[in-house]
Each structure stands twice: as structure tokens, then as C-alpha cells.
Design a protein around this motif. Structure first.
Motif, PDB file in Angstrom:
ATOM      1  N   VAL A  44     -21.913  -8.873 -20.720  1.00 16.69           N
ATOM      2  CA  VAL A  44     -20.824  -7.999 -20.286  1.00 16.69           C
ATOM      3  C   VAL A  44     -20.370  -7.088 -21.426  1.00 16.69           C
ATOM      4  N   VAL A  45     -20.206  -7.679 -22.625  1.00 16.53           N
ATOM      5  CA  VAL A  45     -19.803  -6.884 -23.792  1.00 16.53           C
ATOM      6  C   VAL A  45     -20.840  -5.814 -24.078  1.00 16.53           C
ATOM      7  N   GLY A  46     -22.122  -6.204 -24.007  1.00 16.39           N
ATOM      8  CA  GLY A  46     -23.194  -5.245 -24.249  1.00 16.39           C
ATOM      9  C   GLY A  46     -23.170  -4.096 -23.261  1.00 16.39           C
ATOM     10  N   VAL A  47     -22.996  -4.415 -21.992  1.00 13.58           N
ATOM     11  CA  VAL A  47     -22.934  -3.372 -20.963  1.00 13.58           C
ATOM     12  C   VAL A  47     -21.736  -2.454 -21.189  1.00 13.58           C
ATOM     13  N   LEU A  48     -20.583  -3.040 -21.562  1.00 11.19           N
ATOM     14  CA  LEU A  48     -19.389  -2.237 -21.809  1.00 11.19           C
ATOM     15  C   LEU A  48     -19.593  -1.291 -22.993  1.00 11.19           C
ATOM     16  N   PHE A  49     -20.266  -1.775 -24.027  1.00 11.38           N
ATOM     17  CA  PHE A  49     -20.561  -0.917 -25.178  1.00 11.38           C
ATOM     18  C   PHE A  49     -21.468   0.238 -24.759  1.00 11.38           C
ATOM     19  N   ILE A  50     -22.475  -0.071 -23.960  1.00  7.94           N
ATOM     20  CA  ILE A  50     -23.397   0.979 -23.511  1.00  7.94           C
ATOM     21  C   ILE A  50     -22.659   2.017 -22.669  1.00  7.94           C
ATOM     22  N   LEU A  51     -21.819   1.547 -21.737  1.00  9.96           N
ATOM     23  CA  LEU A  51     -21.066   2.471 -20.891  1.00  9.96           C
ATOM     24  C   LEU A  51     -20.089   3.301 -21.723  1.00  9.96           C
ATOM     25  N   TYR A  52     -19.446   2.642 -22.706  1.00  9.67           N
ATOM     26  CA  TYR A  52     -18.522   3.389 -23.566  1.00  9.67           C
ATOM     27  C   TYR A  52     -19.272   4.417 -24.403  1.00  9.67           C
ATOM     28  N   GLY A  53     -20.464   4.041 -24.870  1.00  9.25           N
ATOM     29  CA  GLY A  53     -21.282   4.986 -25.617  1.00  9.25           C
ATOM     30  C   GLY A  53     -21.623   6.206 -24.784  1.00  9.25           C
ATOM     31  N   TYR A  55     -19.850   7.274 -22.295  1.00  9.59           N
ATOM     32  CA  TYR A  55     -18.589   7.982 -22.075  1.00  9.59           C
ATOM     33  C   TYR A  55     -18.246   8.896 -23.253  1.00  9.59           C
ATOM     34  N   THR A  56     -18.596   8.460 -24.473  1.00  8.11           N
ATOM     35  CA  THR A  56     -18.236   9.247 -25.655  1.00  8.11           C
ATOM     36  C   THR A  56     -19.199  10.393 -25.932  1.00  8.11           C
ATOM     37  N   VAL A  57     -20.307  10.457 -25.185  1.00  4.58           N
ATOM     38  CA  VAL A  57     -21.239  11.572 -25.379  1.00  4.58           C
ATOM     39  C   VAL A  57     -20.507  12.880 -25.077  1.00  4.58           C
ATOM     40  N   GLY A  58     -20.495  13.775 -26.045  1.00  9.30           N
ATOM     41  CA  GLY A  58     -19.773  15.026 -25.891  1.00  9.30           C
ATOM     42  C   GLY A  58     -18.364  14.975 -26.439  1.00  9.30           C
ATOM     43  N   GLU A  59     -17.826  13.752 -26.603  1.00 14.52           N
ATOM     44  CA  GLU A  59     -16.474  13.614 -27.137  1.00 14.52           C
ATOM     45  C   GLU A  59     -16.505  13.501 -28.646  1.00 14.52           C
ATOM     46  N   THR A  60     -17.552  12.889 -29.161  1.00 15.48           N
ATOM     47  CA  THR A  60     -17.711  12.732 -30.601  1.00 15.48           C
ATOM     48  C   THR A  60     -19.159  13.038 -30.961  1.00 15.48           C
ATOM     49  N   ASP A  61     -19.518  12.806 -32.214  1.00  9.83           N
ATOM     50  CA  ASP A  61     -20.882  13.074 -32.659  1.00  9.83           C
ATOM     51  C   ASP A  61     -21.883  12.236 -31.874  1.00  9.83           C
ATOM     52  N   ILE A  62     -23.010  12.838 -31.468  1.00 12.11           N
ATOM     53  CA  ILE A  62     -24.004  12.145 -30.650  1.00 12.11           C
ATOM     54  C   ILE A  62     -24.574  10.933 -31.382  1.00 12.11           C
ATOM     55  N   PHE A  63     -24.609  10.985 -32.713  1.00 12.41           N
ATOM     56  CA  PHE A  63     -25.107   9.858 -33.501  1.00 12.41           C
ATOM     57  C   PHE A  63     -24.199   8.643 -33.340  1.00 12.41           C
ATOM     58  N   ILE A  64     -22.879   8.871 -33.307  1.00  8.85           N
ATOM     59  CA  ILE A  64     -21.928   7.774 -33.104  1.00  8.85           C
ATOM     60  C   ILE A  64     -22.104   7.170 -31.721  1.00  8.85           C
ATOM     61  N   SER A  65     -22.273   8.015 -30.722  1.00 15.49           N
ATOM     62  CA  SER A  65     -22.499   7.519 -29.357  1.00 15.49           C
ATOM     63  C   SER A  65     -23.754   6.660 -29.293  1.00 15.49           C
ATOM     64  N   ALA A  66     -24.810   7.101 -29.984  1.00 17.05           N
ATOM     65  CA  ALA A  66     -26.058   6.348 -29.990  1.00 17.05           C
ATOM     66  C   ALA A  66     -25.878   4.985 -30.660  1.00 17.05           C
ATOM     67  N   ILE A  67     -25.091   4.947 -31.732  1.00 18.20           N
ATOM     68  CA  ILE A  67     -24.830   3.675 -32.424  1.00 18.20           C
ATOM     69  C   ILE A  67     -24.088   2.718 -31.501  1.00 18.20           C
TER      70      ILE A  67
END
Length: 324
Positions: A44-53, A55-67
Motif C-alpha cells: 500500500v505504501v509503495g502504491v501511494l508513493f507511486i501515485l504521489y510521484g 501526481y507531482t509530475v509537472g509540479e516539481t522537477d521530473i527527477f524528484i517525481s521519478a525518485i
């Protein structure tokens, strides 16, 4: 008890009743619960991290979203691998016991709460606040010691006497936590009765306390820490991007300065790409709309961050944007 909408009483009661019941359940079934829950929680935590990542695409640096998404994938993998390890299951039990201790320790604040001041429930609340804290906290310690013996047994041989001691400690700790949980429920019910008697609600009580605290104390985060917190917001939102119109890309850079109760964000918007001259008016409207949306995002993130750090003074937040 007040019946006005948003008085906070129902939320307070539901949260505390559920936490008390959940705490008792965890203390009795910590072994079985953790063994089955580890892979589920990690997934569940893993899925939430992926979904949050995503969600942040376009909001912050794409490298951070990928991490962020990468962390989610690793969490899912690690959860599946560790769920088959006996020593990890035993260690998870110990860590869960530590969590029980932590939650128990947090209940000490009930001793200092004043919901019953000036009511007939004042003395009872003081008694049940202590009957909640002590069994939960010390019961958690006893429970964790018992689980620690079980963990040592998973690493090697432990004598039969030690295993008997393990079972005894786990049983005593679980019973103590159950007693504390019952007292927690009683304490919550008494709080609601005391508030009903005084004519207050949870929200009005906290509001009065907050105003009183502001009058008697100037404590809080100073300007240098506010500056640091706002810089973290600016850094997070720098590198964000979006496509307000076909063929156009907006990239954002955010800086901030804090001085004299004023937080000044600068939003630099750089547009790249092109569009037909005949569509200039429509494109410009969409670009300006995207910039306004980004300004609101900066403001919301800054307000949320400012509220979480509790500064020692009032601040006004400004967001100014420029397009080039």
C-alpha cells in the motif's frame, strides 16, 4: 453536548474510541497482525508513493517525481521479500511493540488536559487520565520485552525458561494495554460529559486555549526558520512544468525572501514552443490561467507549511509572477 455543526465533538469521540479499540487489538494480536500486515502495508505504501510521484509530475522537477516513484517500487519489492523472513517477522513484532510504547507515552498529555476544569467530572478525568497513561505505557514496555525474547529465539536457541518468560510478559503486557484502552474509552466519554456540562465544544475549547496561549506566550519558530521552510517550498516547486496550450510548455522557477513579517515569492515563468498567430489570443488566455493556477499552488503550499511550523509572529504571503 453541543449539537452545532463543526463542533468537533463527534470527530474527537470517533477518533479516540477507534484508537483505543485499535490499540487493544494491536497489543493482543501484535504477532499475527504484523506477520500478515507487513507485505500489505509495504505494498500500500509503495502504491501511494507511486501515485504521489505521478501526481507531482509537472509540479516539481521530473527527477524528484521519478525518485518518489522509485521509492514506491522498492517498497513493494522489499515488502514481498521480507514477508518470507522469520527474523524480520519477529523484528516487526518488536518494532510494533515499540510503537505501542510510543502511543502509550503520547497519552501522558491527557494528564495535563483541562477539559473538565470547573465541572463535576474534573477529578474523575484526572484519575482516568492516569489510568490510561500508565497501563498503556508500561504495558507496552512489558509487551515489547516479551516480543524481544521471541526475536532472539528467531536468531538462535533460547531456553525453554526464557520462552515461558516471553509468553508471560506478552500476556501481562497485553492485559495491561487492554485495561489502559478501556480507561481511554471511559476518559473520552467523561470528556464529552464535561464539555456538555460546561457548555463548550472541542473546537471552542481549543480556540479559547489557543487565544490564551497567544496572549501569554511569544514562543514559536523565528524568522530564520521561516525563511528555511519557505525556501524548501520554493525549491520543491522549482522545475515544475505544464502544457497550457498545444505546442507550448511553461517551466517554473520559484524564489523567496522573508523579512519583517512579509514572505515574498517570485514566480518566474518561461515559455517555450510556438503556436499559430491566429490562435494567439486563446493561447495567451490559457497561459495566463496556468500562471494564476501556479500562483495559487505556491500560496497554498506556503500557507500549509507556515501553519505546520507555527511561527512566532504573523506573516503575510505574496506571490508575484513574471513571464519571459
Amino acid at each position: 453536548m453541543g449539537k452545532s455543526k463543526g463542533n468537533g465533538n463527534a470527530k474527537y469521540a470517533l477518533k479516540n474510541f477507534l484508537m483505543a479499540i485499535g490499540f487493544a487489538f494491536l497489543s493482543f494480536f501484535v504477532g499475527e497482525f504484523v506477520t500478515s500486515a507487513v507485505p500489505v502495508i509495504m505494498t500500500v505504501v509503495g502504491v501511494l508513493f507511486i501515485l504521489y510521484g505521478l501526481y507531482t509530475v509537472g509540479e516539481t522537477d521530473i527527477f524528484i517525481s521519478a525518485i518518489i516513484m522509485g521509492i514506491g517500487a522498492v517498497a513493494i519489492l522489499v515488502g514481498n521479500l521480507l514477508s518470507d523472513s522469520n527474523w524480520f517477522k519477529a523484528l516487526s513484532e518488536v518494532l510494533s511493540g515499540c510503537f505501542v510504547i510510543f502511543i502509550g507515552w503520547r497519552q501522558r498529555k491527557k494528564i495535563k488536559e483541562h477539559y473538565g476544569d470547573g465541572t463535576s467530572k474534573e477529578r474523575l478525568l484526572g484519575i482516568f487520565a492516569r489510568l490510561t497513561f500508565f497501563p498503556l505505557f508500561f504495558g507496552g514496555i512489558i509487551l515489547t520485552f516479551g516480543l524481544l525474547f521471541r526475536f532472539l529465539d528467531s536468531l538462535g536457541s533460547v531456553s525453554d525458561g526464557m520462552m515461558i518468560m516471553c509468553k508471560v510478559l506478552v500476556s501481562i503486557g497485553s492485559i495491561a494495554c487492554a485495561i489502559g484502552s478501556v480507561c481511554w474509552i471511559v476518559y473520552t466519554a467523561l470528556v464529552l460529559q464535561a464539555l456538555n456540562e460546561s457548555g463548550l465544544t472541542i473546537n471552542s475549547f481549543k480556540k479559547n486555549k489557543k487565544h490564551s496561549s497567544r496572549r501569554t506566550s511569544s514562543g514559536g519558530v523565528d524568522e530564520s526558520k521561516v525563511q528555511s521552510a519557505m525556501e524548501s517550498v520554493a525549491n520543491y516547486l522549482t522545475g515544475g512544468f505544464e502544457y497550457p496550450y498545444s505546442g507550448c510548455e511553461l517551466n517554473y522557477k520559484v524564489t523567496v525572501s522573508v523579512s519583517g513579517g512579509k514572505i515574498d515569492f517570485k514566480l518566474y515563468c518561461k515559455i517555450s514552443g510556438s503556436y499559430p498567430a491566429s490562435e494567439e489570443e486563446v493561447a495567451n488566455k490559457k497561459i495566463l490561467s496556468a500562471i494564476e493556477k501556479r500562483k495559487r499552488l505556491v500560496l497554498e503550499k506556503a500557507e500549509s507549511k507556515l501553519e505546520s511550523i507555527k511561527p512566532d509572529r504573523d506573516y503575510t504571503i505574496y506571490v508575484n509572477a513574471s513571464l519571459n
